[in-house]
Design a protein around this motif. Structure first.
Motif, PDB file in Angstrom:
ATOM      1  N   TYR A  84     -30.601  18.368   9.653  1.00 29.85           N
ATOM      2  CA  TYR A  84     -29.714  17.391   9.029  1.00 29.85           C
ATOM      3  C   TYR A  84     -29.612  17.504   7.514  1.00 29.85           C
ATOM      4  CZ  TYR A  84     -30.154  15.238  13.615  1.00 29.85           C
ATOM      5  OH  TYR A  84     -30.149  15.001  14.970  1.00 29.85           O
ATOM      6  N   GLU A  85     -30.647  18.034   6.861  1.00 31.27           N
ATOM      7  CA  GLU A  85     -30.643  18.050   5.402  1.00 31.27           C
ATOM      8  C   GLU A  85     -31.165  19.385   4.876  1.00 31.27           C
ATOM      9  OE1 GLU A  85     -30.749  13.404   4.170  1.00 31.27           O
ATOM     10  OE2 GLU A  85     -32.710  14.285   4.636  1.00 31.27           O
ATOM     11  N   VAL A 138     -22.539  18.135   2.126  1.00 32.12           N
ATOM     12  CA  VAL A 138     -21.123  17.835   2.318  1.00 32.12           C
ATOM     13  C   VAL A 138     -20.915  17.007   3.584  1.00 32.12           C
ATOM     14  CG1 VAL A 138     -18.859  18.863   2.807  1.00 32.12           C
ATOM     15  CG2 VAL A 138     -20.310  19.819   0.996  1.00 32.12           C
ATOM     16  N   VAL A 139     -21.721  17.272   4.599  1.00 32.57           N
ATOM     17  CA  VAL A 139     -21.591  16.569   5.880  1.00 32.57           C
ATOM     18  C   VAL A 139     -21.879  15.074   5.721  1.00 32.57           C
ATOM     19  CG1 VAL A 139     -22.532  16.374   8.219  1.00 32.57           C
ATOM     20  CG2 VAL A 139     -22.132  18.637   7.222  1.00 32.57           C
ATOM     21  N   THR A 140     -22.815  14.741   4.851  1.00 33.37           N
ATOM     22  CA  THR A 140     -23.239  13.332   4.725  1.00 33.37           C
ATOM     23  C   THR A 140     -22.683  12.651   3.480  1.00 33.37           C
ATOM     24  OG1 THR A 140     -25.273  13.985   3.546  1.00 33.37           O
ATOM     25  CG2 THR A 140     -25.399  13.783   5.955  1.00 33.37           C
ATOM     26  N   ARG A 141     -21.863  13.323   2.715  1.00 34.30           N
ATOM     27  CA  ARG A 141     -21.405  12.781   1.438  1.00 34.30           C
ATOM     28  C   ARG A 141     -20.677  11.446   1.585  1.00 34.30           C
ATOM     29  NH1 ARG A 141     -18.537  17.093  -2.167  1.00 34.30           N
ATOM     30  NH2 ARG A 141     -20.671  17.854  -2.204  1.00 34.30           N
ATOM     31  N   ASP A 142     -19.977  11.264   2.692  1.00 32.86           N
ATOM     32  CA  ASP A 142     -19.246  10.006   2.890  1.00 32.86           C
ATOM     33  C   ASP A 142     -20.178   8.811   3.076  1.00 32.86           C
ATOM     34  OD1 ASP A 142     -16.864  11.328   2.650  1.00 32.86           O
ATOM     35  OD2 ASP A 142     -16.486  11.472   4.814  1.00 32.86           O
ATOM     36  N   HIS A 167     -28.233   8.242  10.701  1.00 30.12           N
ATOM     37  CA  HIS A 167     -28.720   9.462  10.044  1.00 30.12           C
ATOM     38  C   HIS A 167     -30.218   9.364   9.773  1.00 30.12           C
ATOM     39  CE1 HIS A 167     -28.487  13.071   7.583  1.00 30.12           C
ATOM     40  NE2 HIS A 167     -29.049  12.423   6.562  1.00 30.12           N
ATOM     41  N   LEU A 168     -30.661   8.225   9.254  1.00 32.02           N
ATOM     42  CA  LEU A 168     -32.079   8.025   8.981  1.00 32.02           C
ATOM     43  C   LEU A 168     -32.891   8.090  10.268  1.00 32.02           C
ATOM     44  CD1 LEU A 168     -34.262   7.352   6.894  1.00 32.02           C
ATOM     45  CD2 LEU A 168     -33.710   4.932   7.191  1.00 32.02           C
ATOM     46  N   ASN A 170     -32.055   9.701  12.988  1.00 36.75           N
ATOM     47  CA  ASN A 170     -32.033  11.086  13.461  1.00 36.75           C
ATOM     48  C   ASN A 170     -33.077  11.937  12.739  1.00 36.75           C
ATOM     49  OD1 ASN A 170     -29.992  10.678  15.330  1.00 36.75           O
ATOM     50  ND2 ASN A 170     -28.364  11.267  13.924  1.00 36.75           N
ATOM     51  N   ILE A 171     -33.198  11.717  11.424  1.00 44.31           N
ATOM     52  CA  ILE A 171     -34.194  12.450  10.650  1.00 44.31           C
ATOM     53  C   ILE A 171     -35.598  12.123  11.148  1.00 44.31           C
ATOM     54  CG2 ILE A 171     -35.274  12.543   8.363  1.00 44.31           C
ATOM     55  CD1 ILE A 171     -32.377  12.242   7.244  1.00 44.31           C
ATOM     56  N   CYS A 172     -35.882  10.848  11.301  1.00 48.02           N
ATOM     57  CA  CYS A 172     -37.220  10.437  11.754  1.00 48.02           C
ATOM     58  C   CYS A 172     -37.477  10.892  13.183  1.00 48.02           C
ATOM     59  CB  CYS A 172     -37.363   8.923  11.634  1.00 48.02           C
ATOM     60  SG  CYS A 172     -37.335   8.305   9.938  1.00 48.02           S
ATOM     61  N   ARG A 173     -36.456  10.833  14.035  1.00 48.09           N
ATOM     62  CA  ARG A 173     -36.627  11.269  15.424  1.00 48.09           C
ATOM     63  C   ARG A 173     -36.928  12.762  15.485  1.00 48.09           C
ATOM     64  NH1 ARG A 173     -32.133   9.889  17.107  1.00 48.09           N
ATOM     65  NH2 ARG A 173     -32.617   7.895  18.102  1.00 48.09           N
ATOM     66  N   GLU A 174     -36.216  13.546  14.692  1.00 47.51           N
ATOM     67  CA  GLU A 174     -36.450  14.986  14.707  1.00 47.51           C
ATOM     68  C   GLU A 174     -37.869  15.317  14.263  1.00 47.51           C
ATOM     69  OE1 GLU A 174     -33.748  18.711  13.580  1.00 47.51           O
ATOM     70  OE2 GLU A 174     -34.330  17.560  11.794  1.00 47.51           O
ATOM     71  N   ILE A 175     -38.345  14.665  13.214  1.00 45.56           N
ATOM     72  CA  ILE A 175     -39.715  14.895  12.754  1.00 45.56           C
ATOM     73  C   ILE A 175     -40.716  14.462  13.816  1.00 45.56           C
ATOM     74  CG2 ILE A 175     -41.445  14.167  11.068  1.00 45.56           C
ATOM     75  CD1 ILE A 175     -39.163  13.947   9.025  1.00 45.56           C
ATOM     76  N   ALA A 176     -40.488  13.271  14.383  1.00 48.33           N
ATOM     77  CA  ALA A 176     -41.421  12.730  15.374  1.00 48.33           C
ATOM     78  C   ALA A 176     -41.461  13.576  16.639  1.00 48.33           C
ATOM     79  CB  ALA A 176     -41.035  11.295  15.718  1.00 48.33           C
ATOM     80  N   THR A 177     -40.330  14.138  17.014  1.00 47.32           N
ATOM     81  CA  THR A 177     -40.243  14.923  18.249  1.00 47.32           C
ATOM     82  C   THR A 177     -40.760  16.347  18.061  1.00 47.32           C
ATOM     83  OG1 THR A 177     -38.310  13.635  18.954  1.00 47.32           O
ATOM     84  CG2 THR A 177     -38.658  15.758  20.032  1.00 47.32           C
TER      85      THR A 177
END
Length: 503
Positions: A84-85, A138-142, A167-168, A170-177
């Protein structure tokens, strides 16, 4: 105020080193404050960074630290392999340039090898003073909003947007998973006080006008946005790995919502000797009492960055207030303490101030669950506080400690160590019990089982702990292979220790 300002807690009368205690350290990666000292994407730079990180973690372990709060998302970037980032420029030198290794994986591996927990430290909303422009940005700029005061700007993710909270999560889920982390912790970067008016000049004004409830002030609306973000992350983490990942937030050190919760029995700050108002409630729209009240965090780690003799906000009064409020709502309180003063005054007198603060945390905690998180690692394990880590171990963290259990989770199940054996070479081995960690004890033969029990907590006293391990084996030091009874306990990911199995 006189009862807390100027308090002195003699080290000779210190509260005994407890069996359960959070002994954390913030490991800062923004600007390379603690690590890394060099940036780049080459193999040689990576090897230097890895060696430095290993050394820091080993020194933290020697000092008695049992949990490392590793900053993995300083400014909407990543010190891990993120979908994501972009990769952090604090690691590779240029935002978006990929690293040739994964620092979070490395940190977890080394922490666990040393028996320490690793918590992924995330800045939830901050982007920075400049608007970055990598392909992932660019994906998250909005989702960003930028407020300006004169020539100064600050860009953050807009907490009002559902997409920001997703988004937040998703970031935490990806790290946790994807990573074997023990916890996720947020710091206090929510809205920015210097850049956030409450009128039509604000970058989120149109969202407030469109979404606020009738009669809801902009301040209340912003606090509700932050509360929803905390709630969404906690709810998501409860569905990952059976809720075993500990979630905490480290807000500013003075809270209380300026009397908003008085009618619910939350004590007033002045009754604890604190005469400074709660500015985070009104300026960054942070309401930690709400998170505790609603059960949205497993622990709170308030940044109590003042001394015990401060006349307006003494450490002792604040530590007691936070512990009382956390206990009121059935959660843990592990205050954050700054040791940054060691950069200019690295003396035993200054160390004693930190020791007194840790002792006050112990005195004011409940249910055998004290804790402290020290800011930051370089003063414990680096060149900025030489001698402090050794003194911390010798005077305060004399015996190992387990991170306090999260008994409110309600999902823990009975575990037992089976198949325990000892080879001629001194290698202990046993059969895995779920995904538990394990505690290895060595009790002298002349100490009977009753006397070996902890007087202040469940189970065997911590003075007999040899190691905490995430493996199903441990090499017993030669001196413990005769004249000692060896025991191994399962220590599950909720922090609950189960009955010992003796060799």
């Amino acid at each position: 105020m006189a009862s807390f300002a100027g308090i002195f807690f003699p080290l000779s009368e210190a509260v005994a080193s407890p069996k359960y205690e959070m002994r954390g350290a913030w490991l800062v990666t923004a600007y390379g404050i603690d690590w890394p000292s060099c940036q780049g994407a080459s193999r040689q730079v990576a090897l230097t960074q890895q060696s430095e990180l290993d050394s820091i973690l080993e020194n933290l372990h020697r000092a008695g630290i049992n949990a490392v709060f590793f900053q993995v998302r300083p400014m909407a970037d990543a010190l891990y392999n993120s979908s994501y980032e972009p990769w952090s420029g604090y690691l590779t030198g240029n935002r978006g340039t990929a690293a040739c290794y994964d620092p979070l994986s490395r940190c977890i591996e080394r922490c666990h090898a040393l028996g320490m927990e690793c918590h992924a430290w995330i800045n939830p909303f901050r982007v920075g003073t400049r608007r970055p422009s990598t392909s992932l940005d660019v994906v998250t700029r909005d989702l960003w909003m930028t407020n300006r005061v004169g020539k100064s700007t600050m860009t953050i993710f807009n907490p009002a947007l559902d997409e920001t909270r997703r988004h937040l999560c998703n970031i935490c889920r990806e790290i946790a998973t994807n990573y074997d982390i023990d916890g996720i912790v947020f710091d206090d970067y929510f809205y920015n006080p210097e850049f956030i008016p409450e009128d039509e000049r604000a970058a989120d004004w149109k969202y407030y006008v469109a979404a606020a409830e009738a009669g809801q002030s902009m301040a209340d609306w912003r606090r509700a946005n932050i509360n929803r973000a905390i709630a969404d992350v906690y709810a998501m983490l409860s569905t990952v790995k059976d809720g075993k990942i500990r979630f905490g937030v480290s807000p500013q050190g003075i809270a209380g919502a300026n009397g908003v919760y008085d009618c619910e029995g939350v004590p007033s700050l002045p009754s604890y000797g604190v005469v400074t108002a709660d500015s985070q409630y009104d300026k960054i729209y942070s309401d930690p009492v709400n998170w505790l009240k609603e059960g949205l965090v497993d622990y709170i780690s308030p940044q109590i960055y003042w001394t015990t003799d401060n006349r307006r906000h003494p450490y002792g009064g604040l530590s007691r207030w936070w512990n009382d409020v956390a206990e009121m709502y059935g959660r843990h309180c592990f205050p954050s303490q700054t040791i940054a003063s060691f950069a200019k005054n690295n003396t035993p007198d200054q160390w004693n101030e930190t020791f007194r603060q840790i002792e006050l945390n112990r005195e004011y905690s409940f249910n055998y669950a004290p804790g402290a998180v020290l800011y930051s690692a370089r003063y414990i394990a680096g060149k900025y506080g030489p001698g402090f880590g050794k003194a911390l171990h010798e005077k305060i963290f004399k015996a190992p400690a387990l991170v306090p259990p999260m008994r409110w989770k309600g999902k823990s199940r009975h575990l037992e160590v089976t198949g325990l054996s000892l080879s001629k070479s001194g290698r202990l081995e046993w059969t895995a019990a779920d995904d538990a960690r394990y505690v290895v004890y060595a009790i002298p033969d002349d100490v009977d089982d009753a006397d070996a029990q902890s007087s202040g907590a469940d189970g065997i006293d911590s003075t007999y702990i040899l190691a905490v391990t995430y493996d199903t084996s441990y090499t017993l030091p030669a001196k413990y292979r005769k004249g000692y009874r060896i025991a191994v306990t399962p220590y599950d990911r909720y922090g609950i220790e189960w009955q010992p199995t003796y060799l």
